[in-house]
Scaffold this motif. Structure first.
Motif, mmCIF file in Angstrom:
data_model
loop_
_atom_site.group_PDB
_atom_site.id
_atom_site.type_symbol
_atom_site.label_atom_id
_atom_site.label_comp_id
_atom_site.label_asym_id
_atom_site.label_seq_id
_atom_site.Cartn_x
_atom_site.Cartn_y
_atom_site.Cartn_z
ATOM 1 N N GLU A 1 0.821 -1.209 0.000
ATOM 2 C CA GLU A 1 0.000 0.000 0.000
ATOM 3 C C GLU A 1 0.857 1.261 0.000
ATOM 4 O OE1 GLU A 1 -3.220 -0.119 -0.512
ATOM 5 O OE2 GLU A 1 -3.095 -2.308 -0.501
ATOM 6 N N SER A 2 1.929 1.238 0.793
ATOM 7 C CA SER A 2 2.801 2.408 0.879
ATOM 8 C C SER A 2 4.191 1.973 1.322
ATOM 9 C CB SER A 2 2.233 3.441 1.843
ATOM 10 O OG SER A 2 2.173 2.912 3.148
ATOM 11 N N VAL A 3 5.142 2.871 1.086
ATOM 12 C CA VAL A 3 6.543 2.631 1.443
ATOM 13 C C VAL A 3 7.066 3.883 2.137
ATOM 14 C CG1 VAL A 3 8.832 2.066 0.577
ATOM 15 C CG2 VAL A 3 6.813 1.181 -0.610
ATOM 16 N N THR A 4 7.748 3.690 3.259
ATOM 17 C CA THR A 4 8.310 4.797 4.022
ATOM 18 C C THR A 4 9.820 4.636 4.089
ATOM 19 O OG1 THR A 4 6.306 4.907 5.361
ATOM 20 C CG2 THR A 4 8.272 5.991 6.245
ATOM 21 N N ILE A 5 10.535 5.664 3.702
ATOM 22 C CA ILE A 5 11.991 5.635 3.832
ATOM 23 C C ILE A 5 12.334 5.931 5.289
ATOM 24 C CG2 ILE A 5 12.261 8.062 3.162
ATOM 25 C CD1 ILE A 5 14.907 7.184 1.739
ATOM 26 N N THR A 6 13.233 5.143 5.861
ATOM 27 C CA THR A 6 13.625 5.321 7.258
ATOM 28 C C THR A 6 14.807 6.290 7.344
ATOM 29 O OG1 THR A 6 15.211 3.499 7.183
ATOM 30 C CG2 THR A 6 12.927 2.940 7.798
ATOM 31 N N GLN A 7 15.131 6.697 8.550
ATOM 32 C CA GLN A 7 16.303 7.557 8.725
ATOM 33 C C GLN A 7 17.553 6.844 8.244
ATOM 34 O OE1 GLN A 7 16.176 10.886 9.670
ATOM 35 N NE2 GLN A 7 18.269 10.791 8.864
ATOM 36 N N LYS A 8 17.628 5.545 8.460
ATOM 37 C CA LYS A 8 18.775 4.766 7.985
ATOM 38 C C LYS A 8 18.875 4.842 6.456
ATOM 39 C CE LYS A 8 20.736 0.107 8.136
ATOM 40 N NZ LYS A 8 20.559 -1.271 8.604
ATOM 41 N N GLY A 9 17.734 4.786 5.766
ATOM 42 C CA GLY A 9 17.721 4.907 4.309
ATOM 43 C C GLY A 9 18.135 6.296 3.845
ATOM 44 N N ILE A 10 17.672 7.312 4.552
ATOM 45 C CA ILE A 10 18.057 8.694 4.227
ATOM 46 C C ILE A 10 19.555 8.875 4.435
ATOM 47 C CG2 ILE A 10 17.843 11.094 4.984
ATOM 48 C CD1 ILE A 10 14.851 10.463 5.548
ATOM 49 N N ASP A 11 20.061 8.380 5.555
ATOM 50 C CA ASP A 11 21.493 8.506 5.842
ATOM 51 C C ASP A 11 22.335 7.809 4.779
ATOM 52 O OD1 ASP A 11 20.860 9.950 8.110
ATOM 53 O OD2 ASP A 11 21.171 8.255 9.482
ATOM 54 N N LEU A 12 21.900 6.624 4.349
ATOM 55 C CA LEU A 12 22.643 5.912 3.316
ATOM 56 C C LEU A 12 22.629 6.698 2.010
ATOM 57 C CD1 LEU A 12 24.224 3.381 2.451
ATOM 58 C CD2 LEU A 12 22.044 2.466 1.651
ATOM 59 N N TYR A 13 21.473 7.181 1.617
ATOM 60 C CA TYR A 13 21.380 7.927 0.362
ATOM 61 C C TYR A 13 22.268 9.164 0.387
ATOM 62 C CZ TYR A 13 19.740 10.327 -3.733
ATOM 63 O OH TYR A 13 19.711 10.960 -4.949
ATOM 64 N N GLU A 14 22.320 9.846 1.507
ATOM 65 C CA GLU A 14 23.104 11.072 1.626
ATOM 66 C C GLU A 14 24.601 10.827 1.816
ATOM 67 O OE1 GLU A 14 21.124 13.164 4.792
ATOM 68 O OE2 GLU A 14 19.616 13.995 3.426
ATOM 69 N N SER A 15 24.977 9.594 2.081
ATOM 70 C CA SER A 15 26.375 9.260 2.339
ATOM 71 C C SER A 15 27.186 9.254 1.043
ATOM 72 C CB SER A 15 26.460 7.878 2.998
ATOM 73 O OG SER A 15 27.794 7.466 3.089
ATOM 74 N N ARG A 16 28.344 9.867 1.099
ATOM 75 C CA ARG A 16 29.249 9.877 -0.061
ATOM 76 C C ARG A 16 29.865 8.499 -0.314
ATOM 77 N NH1 ARG A 16 27.969 13.885 -3.135
ATOM 78 N NH2 ARG A 16 27.958 15.868 -2.067
ATOM 79 N N ASP A 17 29.936 7.667 0.726
ATOM 80 C CA ASP A 17 30.527 6.339 0.569
ATOM 81 C C ASP A 17 29.472 5.232 0.599
ATOM 82 O OD1 ASP A 17 29.928 6.529 3.276
ATOM 83 O OD2 ASP A 17 31.776 5.556 3.932
ATOM 84 N N ALA A 18 28.286 5.542 0.097
ATOM 85 C CA ALA A 18 27.182 4.577 0.122
ATOM 86 C C ALA A 18 27.531 3.286 -0.616
ATOM 87 C CB ALA A 18 25.922 5.188 -0.476
ATOM 88 N N ARG A 19 28.281 3.398 -1.692
ATOM 89 C CA ARG A 19 28.637 2.201 -2.474
ATOM 90 C C ARG A 19 29.479 1.224 -1.662
ATOM 91 N NH1 ARG A 19 29.667 3.332 -8.770
ATOM 92 N NH2 ARG A 19 27.690 4.344 -9.196
ATOM 93 N N THR A 20 30.342 1.721 -0.822
ATOM 94 C CA THR A 20 31.164 0.825 -0.009
ATOM 95 C C THR A 20 30.445 0.418 1.267
ATOM 96 O OG1 THR A 20 32.317 2.724 0.962
ATOM 97 C CG2 THR A 20 33.359 1.649 -0.920
#
Length: 114
Positions: A84-103
């Motif tokens: 029905e819906s999807v909520t991005i968590t703070q952990k998801g926001i932090d990962l997206y904003e991280s410069r080293d997300a790939r590693t």
């Protein structure tokens, strides 16, 4: 498709979903009452324009992202085939904003941001 290509497609789909969820909430396009939550209709609208992974890959990606704690999903059925819906968590926001997300998270591939 080779196993390597399949893995790349799964990682790309997960990154695409996380990126869209981040952008929707960051641009204030979600309901103000639930600013981090995107409805199924919102995401299907992106899919209709070719911006989302195919439905089967998207569902698998939602399950994976939820298991990793990057999102929470309100499932419509117990078998996790309709949401029905999807909520991005703070952990998801932090990962997206991280410069080293790939590693930090090799299970998903985020496209480089400007």
């Amino acid at each position: 498709m080779s196993p390597h290509e399949q893995q790349y497609a799964r990682r790309t789909a997960r990154g695409t979903l996380l990126a869209h969820l981040y952008r929707l909430q960051d641009n204030g396009l979600c309901d103000p009452a639930t600013p981090r939550t995107a409805t199924r209709l919102m995401l299907e609208g992106l899919g209709a324009s070719g911006m989302m992974p195919p439905p089967d890959l998207a569902l698998n990606s939602l399950r994976w992202l939820e298991g990793a704690g990057y999102i929470t999903v309100e499932w419509g059925l117990d078998d996790h085939t309709i949401y029905e819906s999807v909520t991005i968590t703070q952990k998801g926001i932090d990962l997206y904003e991280s410069r080293d997300a790939r590693t930090r998270e090799p299970g998903l591939l985020l496209q480089p941001r400007r």
